[in-house]
Design an enzyme around this catalytic site. Sequence first.
Site, mmCIF file in Angstrom:
data_model
loop_
_atom_site.group_PDB
_atom_site.id
_atom_site.type_symbol
_atom_site.label_atom_id
_atom_site.label_comp_id
_atom_site.label_asym_id
_atom_site.label_seq_id
_atom_site.Cartn_x
_atom_site.Cartn_y
_atom_site.Cartn_z
ATOM 1 N N THR A 1 0.816 -1.223 0.000
ATOM 2 C CA THR A 1 0.000 0.000 0.000
ATOM 3 C C THR A 1 0.848 1.271 0.000
ATOM 4 O O THR A 1 1.841 1.361 0.711
ATOM 5 C CB THR A 1 -0.942 -0.008 1.230
ATOM 6 O OG1 THR A 1 -1.671 -1.234 1.210
ATOM 7 C CG2 THR A 1 -1.897 1.163 1.211
ATOM 8 N N GLU B 1 -3.824 -15.300 2.235
ATOM 9 C CA GLU B 1 -3.992 -14.144 3.127
ATOM 10 C C GLU B 1 -5.476 -13.961 3.469
ATOM 11 O O GLU B 1 -5.851 -13.741 4.618
ATOM 12 C CB GLU B 1 -3.439 -12.881 2.447
ATOM 13 C CG GLU B 1 -3.726 -11.610 3.226
ATOM 14 C CD GLU B 1 -2.947 -10.388 2.746
ATOM 15 O OE1 GLU B 1 -2.103 -10.529 1.843
ATOM 16 O OE2 GLU B 1 -3.205 -9.305 3.286
HETATM 17 C C1 LIG Z 1 -4.550 -1.662 10.190
HETATM 18 C C2 LIG Z 1 -4.134 -1.798 8.767
HETATM 19 C C3 LIG Z 1 -3.051 -2.615 8.463
HETATM 20 C C4 LIG Z 1 -2.610 -2.696 7.133
HETATM 21 N N1 LIG Z 1 -1.506 -3.468 6.851
HETATM 22 C C5 LIG Z 1 -0.998 -3.454 5.587
HETATM 23 C C6 LIG Z 1 0.232 -4.128 5.291
HETATM 24 O O1 LIG Z 1 0.836 -4.782 6.151
HETATM 25 N N2 LIG Z 1 0.732 -4.038 4.036
HETATM 26 C C7 LIG Z 1 0.104 -3.335 3.053
HETATM 27 O O2 LIG Z 1 0.611 -3.300 1.945
HETATM 28 N N3 LIG Z 1 -1.066 -2.694 3.305
HETATM 29 C C8 LIG Z 1 -1.621 -2.728 4.547
HETATM 30 N N4 LIG Z 1 -2.789 -2.066 4.821
HETATM 31 C C9 LIG Z 1 -3.429 -1.292 3.780
HETATM 32 C C10 LIG Z 1 -4.691 -1.962 3.264
HETATM 33 O O3 LIG Z 1 -4.364 -3.095 2.513
HETATM 34 C C11 LIG Z 1 -5.450 -0.905 2.452
HETATM 35 O O4 LIG Z 1 -5.978 0.023 3.384
HETATM 36 C C12 LIG Z 1 -6.564 -1.499 1.615
HETATM 37 O O5 LIG Z 1 -6.035 -2.254 0.570
HETATM 38 C C13 LIG Z 1 -7.480 -0.412 1.034
HETATM 39 O O6 LIG Z 1 -6.754 0.587 0.399
HETATM 40 P P1 LIG Z 1 -7.034 2.129 0.749
HETATM 41 O O7 LIG Z 1 -7.022 2.267 2.209
HETATM 42 O O8 LIG Z 1 -6.078 2.945 -0.028
HETATM 43 O O9 LIG Z 1 -8.514 2.402 0.259
HETATM 44 P P2 LIG Z 1 -8.984 2.774 -1.204
HETATM 45 O O10 LIG Z 1 -8.417 1.824 -2.192
HETATM 46 O O11 LIG Z 1 -8.719 4.216 -1.422
HETATM 47 O O12 LIG Z 1 -10.540 2.542 -1.091
HETATM 48 C C14 LIG Z 1 -11.460 3.474 -0.504
HETATM 49 C C15 LIG Z 1 -12.867 2.904 -0.630
HETATM 50 O O13 LIG Z 1 -13.178 2.719 -2.016
HETATM 51 C C16 LIG Z 1 -13.539 1.381 -2.262
HETATM 52 N N5 LIG Z 1 -13.042 0.982 -3.577
HETATM 53 C C17 LIG Z 1 -11.805 1.185 -4.079
HETATM 54 N N6 LIG Z 1 -11.713 0.661 -5.319
HETATM 55 C C18 LIG Z 1 -12.907 0.084 -5.587
HETATM 56 C C19 LIG Z 1 -13.431 -0.644 -6.695
HETATM 57 N N7 LIG Z 1 -12.691 -0.881 -7.778
HETATM 58 N N8 LIG Z 1 -14.701 -1.075 -6.620
HETATM 59 C C20 LIG Z 1 -15.463 -0.841 -5.513
HETATM 60 N N9 LIG Z 1 -15.023 -0.156 -4.438
HETATM 61 C C21 LIG Z 1 -13.756 0.281 -4.471
HETATM 62 C C22 LIG Z 1 -12.863 0.578 -1.158
HETATM 63 O O14 LIG Z 1 -13.516 -0.656 -0.951
HETATM 64 C C23 LIG Z 1 -13.019 1.525 0.019
HETATM 65 O O15 LIG Z 1 -14.299 1.399 0.548
HETATM 66 C C24 LIG Z 1 -3.287 -1.985 6.119
HETATM 67 C C25 LIG Z 1 -4.402 -1.210 6.445
HETATM 68 C C26 LIG Z 1 -4.823 -1.114 7.743
HETATM 69 C C27 LIG Z 1 -6.008 -0.252 8.037
#
Ligand SMILES: Cc1cc2nc3c(=O)[nH]c(=O)nc-3n(C[C@H](O)[C@H](O)[C@H](O)COP(=O)(O)OP(=O)(O)OC[C@H]3O[C@@H](n4cnc5c(N)ncnc54)[C@H](O)[C@@H]3O)c2cc1C
Length: 380
Positions: free
Chosen positions: A126, A243
Site C-alpha cells: 500500500t 492471506e
Molecule cells: C490496520 C491496517 C493494516 C494494514 N496493513 C498493511 C500491510 O501490512 N501491508 C500493506 O501493503 N497494506 C496494509 N494495509 C493497507 C490496506 O491493505 C489498504 O488500506 C486497503 O487495501 C485499502 O486501500 P485504501 O485504504 O487505499 O482504500 P482505497 O483503495 O482508497 O478505497 C477506498 C474505498 O473505495 C472502495 N473501492 C476502491 N476501489 C474500488 C473498486 N474498484 N470497486 C469498488 N469499491 C472500491 C474501497 O472498498 C473503500 O471502501 C493496512 C491497512 C490497515 C487499516
Amino acid sequence: MEILRYTEEHNLFRERLKVFLAEEVTPFADQWETDKIVPKSVWQKMGQAGFLCTDIAPEYGGMGGDFLYSLIVAEEMTATRQTGLATPLHSDIVVPYINSFGSQALKKKYLPGCVSGDIVTAVAMTEPGAGSDLAGMNTAAVEEGDEVVIDGSKTFISNGLNADLVVVAARDPDVENPYEALSLYAVESGTPGFTRGRHLEKMGMWSQDTAELFFTKCRIPKANRIGEKGMGFLMLMDKLQQERLICAIMGVAGAEHILQWITAYCKQTSVGGKPLAKSQAVQFALVEMTTDVKLGRTFVEKLIADHMEKKEIVAETSMAKYWTTEMLNRIANRALDLCGDFAMSEKCPIVRAWRDAKIMTIFAGTNEIMKNIAAKFMGL
Ligand SMILES: Cc1cc2nc3c(=O)[nH]c(=O)nc-3n(C[C@H](O)[C@H](O)[C@H](O)COP(=O)(O)OP(=O)(O)OC[C@H]3O[C@@H](n4cnc5c(N)ncnc54)[C@H](O)[C@@H]3O)c2cc1C
C-alpha cells in the site's frame, strides 16, 4: 464427519501453544495495547518454542507442518486479545513469498531467522495513492548492475516498526503495463535509504505497530529480488488467496470468542431479578448470532480443506473474507448492545474486540474488492 483431520500431533501442538500463550502473551496484552507495540523478545520466544512459520522445511529450521498448524496458531492467537504479535501475517502471509519464490540463497539467508523469530517480516504494497488499486503503485525499482535502487513510500504497513525484513512491491518505471512492471524485493532493516515514518495511530488493533516506510535511493543487492523480474503482480495474486483465508479464519475465531463470552454474560447477568438469557429477545439474538458463527465455521473449514488440496477457490476465499469479517462486525456490535452501560467501559472485553473487528473489513483487500473479485470469477 469432521472435515478437517487433526492428528494427535496437531492436538498436542494446540495444547502446547495454549500453555505458551497463557504464560507469555495474554498476561501482557493490556500493556502492549498501551505501548502500541509488542517487544521483539516475544517474537523470539514464539519462534524458539516452534510456533512461527510451521510450514517451513526442516532444512531451514522449520517443522514442515501442514496448513492445520497455521490454522491452529491463527485461531489461538485470536483468543489472546492482542493483535500486535501478528504471527499469522509473518508466518502465513509474508514469509511464503520468500519460501515459494525466493532463490535458494535467499531462503538460506532469511528463512532460519524467520522461523526462530530473530527476523520479523512485513509486506509493503500500500502507498499513499495506491491501496485497492495495486496497479497504481508508484514506488520505483531500477535495476543497475548487481544492485536495485528503490525510491518511493509505503503506508499502513503492519509490523512496520518491528520488521527486520520487508517484502517491498515496486515497479520498473520503464515498463508501461502495470501488471508486468511489478517485482518483489526483500529489503533489510538498516539498509541506507530505508527509513520509517510515523507510528500510525489507529482506531483499533492498538498493539500492532502500523507505520509508514520510506525508500530514498535505497540500494539493495539484485540477489534480493524475490522471483523473476516483472512477476510481482502474479506472485501477489498467488499468495493473496491464503492471506484472505487467514483473515476469514480469524474472523470466525474472533466471532466465536465474542459469542462464548456474551453467552456466559447473558446467563450470569440479571435484569429485574431475571437472567438476561431468560428473556426471549436476548435468546433470539443469541440464537441468530450462533447461527451466523456456525455458518461461518462450516464455510471456512470447507475452504481450508479445499486449500489444503490445492483447489482453485479464489472466488470462495474472497466471499469468505468479506462475509466472515462482516459477520464478526455484526456479532461484535450485537454483543456490545447486550452489555448495556458496561459496553462503554474499557473493562468490557467486547469493546476492544469491536474496535479491532472494524479493520478486518479493510485490510487484506477491502470487502468491496472481495466482491469485485468474486463477481469476476462468477463471469459477471
Ligand atoms: C490496520 C491496517 C493494516 C494494514 N496493513 C498493511 C500491510 O501490512 N501491508 C500493506 O501493503 N497494506 C496494509 N494495509 C493497507 C490496506 O491493505 C489498504 O488500506 C486497503 O487495501 C485499502 O486501500 P485504501 O485504504 O487505499 O482504500 P482505497 O483503495 O482508497 O478505497 C477506498 C474505498 O473505495 C472502495 N473501492 C476502491 N476501489 C474500488 C473498486 N474498484 N470497486 C469498488 N469499491 C472500491 C474501497 O472498498 C473503500 O471502501 C493496512 C491497512 C490497515 C487499516
